[in-house]
Design a protein around this motif. Sequence first.
Motif, PDB file in Angstrom:
ATOM      1  N   ALA A   1       0.891  -1.122   0.046  1.00  0.00           N
ATOM      2  CA  ALA A   1      -0.009  -0.125  -0.108  1.00  0.00           C
ATOM      3  C   ALA A   1       0.786   1.491  -0.107  1.00  0.00           C
ATOM      4  N   GLN A   2       1.878   1.114   0.246  1.00  0.00           N
ATOM      5  CA  GLN A   2       3.031   2.372   0.148  1.00  0.00           C
ATOM      6  C   GLN A   2       2.780   3.584   1.039  1.00  0.00           C
ATOM      7  N   PRO A   3       2.279   3.304   2.407  1.00  0.00           N
ATOM      8  CA  PRO A   3       2.168   4.613   3.141  1.00  0.00           C
ATOM      9  C   PRO A   3       3.453   5.290   3.439  1.00  0.00           C
ATOM     10  N   ASP A   4       3.286   6.500   4.177  1.00  0.00           N
ATOM     11  CA  ASP A   4       4.632   7.018   4.815  1.00  0.00           C
ATOM     12  C   ASP A   4       5.019   6.230   6.010  1.00  0.00           C
ATOM     13  N   TYR A   5       3.715   5.952   6.786  1.00  0.00           N
ATOM     14  CA  TYR A   5       4.208   5.144   8.230  1.00  0.00           C
ATOM     15  C   TYR A   5       3.169   4.175   8.243  1.00  0.00           C
ATOM     16  N   GLY A   6       3.526   3.108   9.045  1.00  0.00           N
ATOM     17  CA  GLY A   6       2.599   2.270   9.689  1.00  0.00           C
ATOM     18  C   GLY A   6       2.502   2.055  11.034  1.00  0.00           C
ATOM     19  N   ILE A   7       1.709   1.600  11.915  1.00  0.00           N
ATOM     20  CA  ILE A   7       1.908   1.425  13.260  1.00  0.00           C
ATOM     21  C   ILE A   7       1.501  -0.239  13.325  1.00  0.00           C
ATOM     22  N   ALA A   8       2.466  -1.078  13.980  1.00  0.00           N
ATOM     23  CA  ALA A   8       2.088  -2.516  14.084  1.00  0.00           C
ATOM     24  C   ALA A   8       1.753  -2.532  15.335  1.00  0.00           C
ATOM     25  N   GLY A   9       0.659  -3.320  15.730  1.00  0.00           N
ATOM     26  CA  GLY A   9       0.008  -3.586  17.131  1.00  0.00           C
ATOM     27  C   GLY A   9      -0.699  -2.575  17.586  1.00  0.00           C
ATOM     28  N   GLU A  10      -0.781  -2.530  19.007  1.00  0.00           N
ATOM     29  CA  GLU A  10      -1.757  -1.518  19.318  1.00  0.00           C
ATOM     30  C   GLU A  10      -1.147  -0.113  19.183  1.00  0.00           C
ATOM     31  N   GLY A  11      -2.176   0.768  18.961  1.00  0.00           N
ATOM     32  CA  GLY A  11      -1.602   2.056  18.396  1.00  0.00           C
ATOM     33  C   GLY A  11      -1.507   3.614  19.102  1.00  0.00           C
ATOM     34  N   GLU A  12      -2.438   3.214  20.311  1.00  0.00           N
ATOM     35  CA  GLU A  12      -2.672   4.417  21.149  1.00  0.00           C
ATOM     36  C   GLU A  12      -1.422   5.104  21.321  1.00  0.00           C
ATOM     37  N   ALA A  13      -0.185   4.570  21.726  1.00  0.00           N
ATOM     38  CA  ALA A  13       1.095   5.143  22.003  1.00  0.00           C
ATOM     39  C   ALA A  13       1.770   5.433  21.000  1.00  0.00           C
ATOM     40  N   GLY A  14       1.738   4.626  19.891  1.00  0.00           N
ATOM     41  CA  GLY A  14       2.590   4.959  18.799  1.00  0.00           C
ATOM     42  C   GLY A  14       1.984   6.019  17.862  1.00  0.00           C
ATOM     43  N   ILE A  15       0.711   6.306  17.651  1.00  0.00           N
ATOM     44  CA  ILE A  15       0.109   7.516  16.881  1.00  0.00           C
ATOM     45  C   ILE A  15       0.439   8.711  17.657  1.00  0.00           C
ATOM     46  N   VAL A  16       0.569   8.783  18.638  1.00  0.00           N
ATOM     47  CA  VAL A  16       0.634   9.977  19.506  1.00  0.00           C
ATOM     48  C   VAL A  16       2.066  10.446  19.416  1.00  0.00           C
ATOM     49  N   GLN A  17       2.951   9.428  19.697  1.00  0.00           N
ATOM     50  CA  GLN A  17       4.406   9.622  19.414  1.00  0.00           C
ATOM     51  C   GLN A  17       4.605  10.042  18.178  1.00  0.00           C
ATOM     52  N   LEU A  18       4.172   9.402  17.195  1.00  0.00           N
ATOM     53  CA  LEU A  18       4.250   9.624  15.673  1.00  0.00           C
ATOM     54  C   LEU A  18       3.992  11.323  15.315  1.00  0.00           C
ATOM     55  N   LEU A  19       2.827  11.621  16.015  1.00  0.00           N
ATOM     56  CA  LEU A  19       2.373  13.031  15.700  1.00  0.00           C
ATOM     57  C   LEU A  19       3.289  14.147  16.407  1.00  0.00           C
ATOM     58  N   ASP A  20       3.859  13.618  17.525  1.00  0.00           N
ATOM     59  CA  ASP A  20       4.924  14.604  18.258  1.00  0.00           C
ATOM     60  C   ASP A  20       6.160  14.615  17.468  1.00  0.00           C
ATOM     61  N   TYR A  21       6.652  13.465  16.861  1.00  0.00           N
ATOM     62  CA  TYR A  21       7.564  13.457  16.088  1.00  0.00           C
ATOM     63  C   TYR A  21       7.443  14.473  14.840  1.00  0.00           C
ATOM     64  N   LEU A  22       6.376  14.111  14.190  1.00  0.00           N
ATOM     65  CA  LEU A  22       6.234  14.913  12.966  1.00  0.00           C
ATOM     66  C   LEU A  22       6.098  16.499  13.245  1.00  0.00           C
ATOM     67  N   GLU A  23       5.477  16.946  14.657  1.00  0.00           N
ATOM     68  CA  GLU A  23       5.386  18.274  14.905  1.00  0.00           C
ATOM     69  C   GLU A  23       6.737  18.969  15.279  1.00  0.00           C
ATOM     70  N   SER A  24       7.553  18.076  16.264  1.00  0.00           N
ATOM     71  CA  SER A  24       8.680  18.475  16.960  1.00  0.00           C
ATOM     72  C   SER A  24       9.929  17.873  16.551  1.00  0.00           C
TER      73      SER A  24
END
Length: 307
Positions: free
Chosen positions: A118-141
């Motif tokens: 599917a060629q996304p920019d990112y994927g999050i494998a497994g439960e996603g609550e922590a990962g998605i928030v950390q990813l948005l932090d990374y994209l912002e900061s």
Amino acid sequence: MRVLLISTNKIRVPRPALPIGMAYISAALKHAGHQVDVLDLLWESRELKAVREKLTTGTYDVVGIAVRNLDNLTFIDPVFFGPMTEKIVQCVRKYTSATVVLGGSGFSVEPLSFFEYAQPDYGIAGEGEAGIVQLLDYLESGGRRESISGLCYLDDDGKFCQNQSSQAFDLGALEPDRSVYDPRYFEEGVSAASDLTRDHQPAIETLQTKRGCKLFCSYCIIRKTEGKGDRFKDTLDFVRDAYLSHKNWYLWWGLGGQNLTDRSRETVQAVADMHQEYEYVMQGKPRLERAPKPVTAQPLKLTIGTK
Ligand code: B12
Ligand code: SF4
């Protein structure tokens, strides 16, 4: 950040599954201060048109695509859902510059293959609550991608990387964001009739009592979706969750063959103590039936109050 979450699950057999994964992701994002909009493709006959309209009427920094099922696991009529996900990714790229993130149990079962497909920019494998928030932090900061839970990405050399999932999420810390559930899920007739279903059935509210499993059955995917080891939700947190979802008062028990553990029995007992209607559950029946009477807040409040 402004986030659009798209649920891609179109399966109505044996009945539609509420997008509970997306509900948890939405709750985690809102809790972290992000804005969340959702699009549930179950209700759209022309999926790409619906995605395009959503993307052109709103502005989003991140588009998260929830892939619950890779396929329909039906031998007589197999369907693979990869092509639709890939087209959605392309549609997002065509109409926006948003970062595309894939997640969900379907994705988590085969992260590498599905990422390549599917060629996304990112994927999050497994439960996603922590990962998605950390990813948005990374994209912002900025920061280190290597420390984002479950993150799948291509490194600077174009090599696929998959981080460990931290499994640190406390199931009792967050209620799923039930505002993402379209009310049509609870109408009779929402399921598709098939050889598997005798009649039309509305969706069933799913409540999680735990994540992960301590056993290692060779055929099971739970290690990929939820992690190793049992992490139980506190009994009273579960009871609160049950109360919040009481309008559709069904509980699934022993999902996908998962064990009814001693701790889970304790949880069922807590519910049963509040409502005599549930007594028979402790006699070993696999599923709680619809309560004959509506659940009232009073006994629940009393029980929660004893915590
Ligand atoms: C419960 C369950 C059912 C119940 C659902 C009851 C209900 N009311 O919802 C029943 C028995 C009905 C069922 C049916 C089916 N199921 Co089922 N089911 C499960 C099970 C055990 C748990 C799913 C669940 O609710 N998890 C709880 C939520 C919170 O977790 P989650 O959805 O994974 O979401 C988390 C992450 O994935 C991630 N995430 C989710 N979305 C997103 C989005 C983004 C952007 C990000 C970043 C992250 C993210 O974060 C979330 C929170 O941590 C899983 C196996 C498992 N343990 O994962 C199989 C599973 C999902 N099922 C599967 C399948 C195939 C089916 C069926 C097609 C089987 C069939 N032929 O009938 C049907 C489809 C039903 C439908 N309409 O979609 C497969 C999917 C993989 C695949 N091969 O496609 C799984 C993984 C099991 C397996 N054998 O591999 N299922
Ligand atoms: S969830 Fe069930 S099938 Fe999977 S490892 Fe645990 S006991 Fe085995």
